[in-house]
Design a protein around this motif. Sequence first.
Motif, PDB file in Angstrom:
ATOM      1  N   THR A  65      -4.662   3.079   0.079  1.00 27.06           N
ATOM      2  CA  THR A  65      -3.684   1.824  -0.374  1.00 27.06           C
ATOM      3  C   THR A  65      -2.540   2.359  -0.615  1.00 27.06           C
ATOM      4  O   THR A  65      -1.514   1.490  -0.826  1.00 27.06           O
ATOM      5  N   GLY A  66      -2.276   3.556  -0.881  1.00 26.37           N
ATOM      6  CA  GLY A  66      -0.853   4.104  -1.217  1.00 26.37           C
ATOM      7  C   GLY A  66      -0.535   3.827  -2.764  1.00 26.37           C
ATOM      8  O   GLY A  66       0.435   4.083  -3.316  1.00 26.37           O
ATOM      9  N   ALA A  67      -1.317   3.045  -3.768  1.00 26.29           N
ATOM     10  CA  ALA A  67      -1.092   2.648  -4.752  1.00 26.29           C
ATOM     11  C   ALA A  67      -2.048   3.824  -5.864  1.00 26.29           C
ATOM     12  O   ALA A  67      -3.190   4.232  -5.512  1.00 26.29           O
ATOM     13  N   LEU A  88      -1.854  -5.702  -2.896  1.00 23.38           N
ATOM     14  CA  LEU A  88      -2.045  -4.339  -2.153  1.00 23.38           C
ATOM     15  C   LEU A  88      -1.705  -4.287  -0.756  1.00 23.38           C
ATOM     16  O   LEU A  88      -1.689  -5.496  -0.190  1.00 23.38           O
ATOM     17  N   HIS A  89      -1.247  -3.298  -0.043  1.00 22.65           N
ATOM     18  CA  HIS A  89      -1.077  -3.042   1.373  1.00 22.65           C
ATOM     19  C   HIS A  89      -1.885  -2.012   1.863  1.00 22.65           C
ATOM     20  O   HIS A  89      -1.274  -0.744   2.011  1.00 22.65           O
ATOM     21  N   PRO A  90      -3.209  -2.165   2.224  1.00 23.61           N
ATOM     22  CA  PRO A  90      -3.798  -0.806   2.594  1.00 23.61           C
ATOM     23  C   PRO A  90      -3.331  -0.517   3.587  1.00 23.61           C
ATOM     24  O   PRO A  90      -2.896  -0.825   4.712  1.00 23.61           O
ATOM     25  N   LEU A  91      -3.315   1.011   3.662  1.00 28.42           N
ATOM     26  CA  LEU A  91      -2.725   1.894   5.206  1.00 28.42           C
ATOM     27  C   LEU A  91      -3.296   1.643   6.312  1.00 28.42           C
ATOM     28  O   LEU A  91      -2.363   1.099   7.313  1.00 28.42           O
ATOM     29  N   PRO A  92      -4.536   1.171   6.391  1.00 24.09           N
ATOM     30  CA  PRO A  92      -5.128   0.766   7.814  1.00 24.09           C
ATOM     31  C   PRO A  92      -4.373  -0.578   8.345  1.00 24.09           C
ATOM     32  O   PRO A  92      -3.978  -0.875   9.475  1.00 24.09           O
ATOM     33  N   ARG A  93      -4.322  -1.384   7.272  1.00 18.47           N
ATOM     34  CA  ARG A  93      -3.605  -3.013   7.545  1.00 18.47           C
ATOM     35  C   ARG A  93      -2.225  -2.704   7.841  1.00 18.47           C
ATOM     36  O   ARG A  93      -1.868  -3.165   8.918  1.00 18.47           O
ATOM     37  N   VAL A  94      -1.621  -2.025   7.218  1.00 17.97           N
ATOM     38  CA  VAL A  94      -0.162  -1.716   7.589  1.00 17.97           C
ATOM     39  C   VAL A  94      -0.228  -1.099   8.891  1.00 17.97           C
ATOM     40  O   VAL A  94       0.617  -1.696   9.698  1.00 17.97           O
ATOM     41  N   LEU A  95      -1.062  -0.094   9.189  1.00 18.05           N
ATOM     42  CA  LEU A  95      -0.751   0.558  10.637  1.00 18.05           C
ATOM     43  C   LEU A  95      -1.107  -0.719  11.593  1.00 18.05           C
ATOM     44  O   LEU A  95      -0.333  -0.459  12.678  1.00 18.05           O
ATOM     45  N   ALA A  96      -2.008  -1.222  11.521  1.00 15.25           N
ATOM     46  CA  ALA A  96      -2.699  -2.268  12.290  1.00 15.25           C
ATOM     47  C   ALA A  96      -1.355  -3.330  12.750  1.00 15.25           C
ATOM     48  O   ALA A  96      -1.303  -3.905  13.817  1.00 15.25           O
ATOM     49  N   SER A  97      -0.615  -3.478  11.853  1.00 14.37           N
ATOM     50  CA  SER A  97       0.472  -4.580  11.712  1.00 14.37           C
ATOM     51  C   SER A  97       1.631  -3.989  12.881  1.00 14.37           C
ATOM     52  O   SER A  97       2.396  -4.697  13.401  1.00 14.37           O
ATOM     53  N   VAL A 123     -12.311  -4.918   4.622  1.00 14.58           N
ATOM     54  CA  VAL A 123     -11.218  -5.221   3.653  1.00 14.58           C
ATOM     55  C   VAL A 123     -10.037  -4.310   3.987  1.00 14.58           C
ATOM     56  O   VAL A 123      -8.924  -5.004   3.829  1.00 14.58           O
ATOM     57  N   LEU A 124     -10.186  -2.952   3.806  1.00 12.41           N
ATOM     58  CA  LEU A 124      -9.166  -2.109   4.185  1.00 12.41           C
ATOM     59  C   LEU A 124      -8.201  -2.178   5.474  1.00 12.41           C
ATOM     60  O   LEU A 124      -7.266  -2.055   5.617  1.00 12.41           O
ATOM     61  N   GLY A 125      -9.106  -2.783   6.382  1.00 13.59           N
ATOM     62  CA  GLY A 125      -8.716  -2.911   7.689  1.00 13.59           C
ATOM     63  C   GLY A 125      -8.937  -1.783   8.730  1.00 13.59           C
ATOM     64  O   GLY A 125      -8.265  -1.586   9.857  1.00 13.59           O
ATOM     65  N   VAL A 126      -9.927  -1.050   8.467  1.00 14.38           N
ATOM     66  CA  VAL A 126     -10.574   0.159   9.421  1.00 14.38           C
ATOM     67  C   VAL A 126     -11.101  -0.456  10.544  1.00 14.38           C
ATOM     68  O   VAL A 126     -12.109  -1.280  10.392  1.00 14.38           O
ATOM     69  N   VAL A 252       0.797  11.428   0.045  1.00 14.66           N
ATOM     70  CA  VAL A 252       0.245  11.442   1.546  1.00 14.66           C
ATOM     71  C   VAL A 252       0.208  10.249   2.055  1.00 14.66           C
ATOM     72  O   VAL A 252       0.696  10.138   3.260  1.00 14.66           O
ATOM     73  N   PRO A 253      -0.326   9.066   1.530  1.00 13.60           N
ATOM     74  CA  PRO A 253      -0.152   7.865   2.580  1.00 13.60           C
ATOM     75  C   PRO A 253       1.306   7.466   2.806  1.00 13.60           C
ATOM     76  O   PRO A 253       1.454   6.909   3.953  1.00 13.60           O
ATOM     77  N   ALA A 254       2.076   7.813   1.834  1.00 15.10           N
ATOM     78  CA  ALA A 254       3.655   7.365   2.254  1.00 15.10           C
ATOM     79  C   ALA A 254       4.174   8.147   3.508  1.00 15.10           C
ATOM     80  O   ALA A 254       4.899   7.463   4.256  1.00 15.10           O
TER      81      ALA A 254
END
Length: 284
Positions: A65-67, A88-97, A123-126, A252-254
Motif C-alpha cells: 500500500t505504500g503506507a 489508500l492507494h494499493p500498489l497493484p491498483r495504482v499499477l493497474a491504472s 481488494v489490493l488489485g492483484v 521500496v513501493p515508492a
Amino acid sequence: MTPSHEFAGPVRRVVLVVLDGLRPDAIRRFELVTVARLAERGASTLHARTVRPSVTACAMTSLLTGAAPDYHGVQSDQFRLPRPKGMLHPLPRVLASHSYPTSAFMAQVGPLMRPFANQAASVLGVGEARFSGDDAHAIVDAARRQILSQRRGLMVMHWPDADRAGHAHGWMSEEYGRAARSMDRALGTVVDLMDLDDPSQLLVVLADHGGGGAHPKDHDSDHPLDNVIPVIFAGGSVVRAPLPEPCSLLDVPATILWSLGVPRPASYGGRALTSILYALPVAA
C-alpha cells in the motif's frame, strides 16, 4: 552513462522477493552467496529500517500500500483488511491504472484462511494470486511459468523459511541458517530465470523484519536486530552503489512506482530512491 535523478529508465517489470525474517548479519554468517552477489552488483544497503511494529502483516501491508502501519491500520501480526485513516492507494491498483499487471506467489494457507487471502488479493488489485507450497523452492516452482512469461508489471514472492525457523529454533541457530541458505538457493533460481543484464528487468530483494533482538525466537521489539533489514535492487539499469541513508522499507513501493514511470500517490510514506537507475538514452 551517469546516474540520474530524473526518471529515464526502461524498466518494464519488477520482481519483488521478500525473505521473511532475514537479518542482515545472516548474509555473511551463513554465506548466502546469491544475496551477497546481488548486493555487490546492485544498489543495496544492510542498514534499512522496517516499519513498526516489526511484524510480517504490518510490513507486507506497507509494501503493498505504500503506507505506514499507523496510516493503513494493520498494527499487529494478524492479517486483516486495512482500516486506514485516509484513502489508500494499493500498489497493484495504482499499477493497474497504468496498464501494469501484478501477480503474487506466497505459501499455501489453510482452508479457513483461503477465502480471506483471496479477498485481500482482490481488494489490493492483484490480478493473479497463488498460495501454493511450504517453502521458497516450492513457491518459485509455482511462480516459474509466470517469471518466464510476465514481462511487464510487478511480481511479488514472499518466502517464509527463515522466519519459521527463527520462531521455532531461534534466530541465527543452525536451523535458521539452513533455512536462510535454502532461500538463498531459491533466489539463485529466480536469478537464473531472469536476465538481469536486461535493462527492462528490476529485481528487488529485502526482508520484512529481522529477529532475535529482544528475544531469541521473536522479532517484535525496538531492538535494532529486529528492525534493521537488507534492501537490494539489481538489474541491467541499476547503478552499482550503496543506497542512500536513511533507507526504509517504505521507500521500496515508492521506488517501484518511480522505476515504472508511475506517479506516487500522496498516501505513500516513503521516497523514491531515484539514484538507483542509470539515465539511459530515450529512442527517438
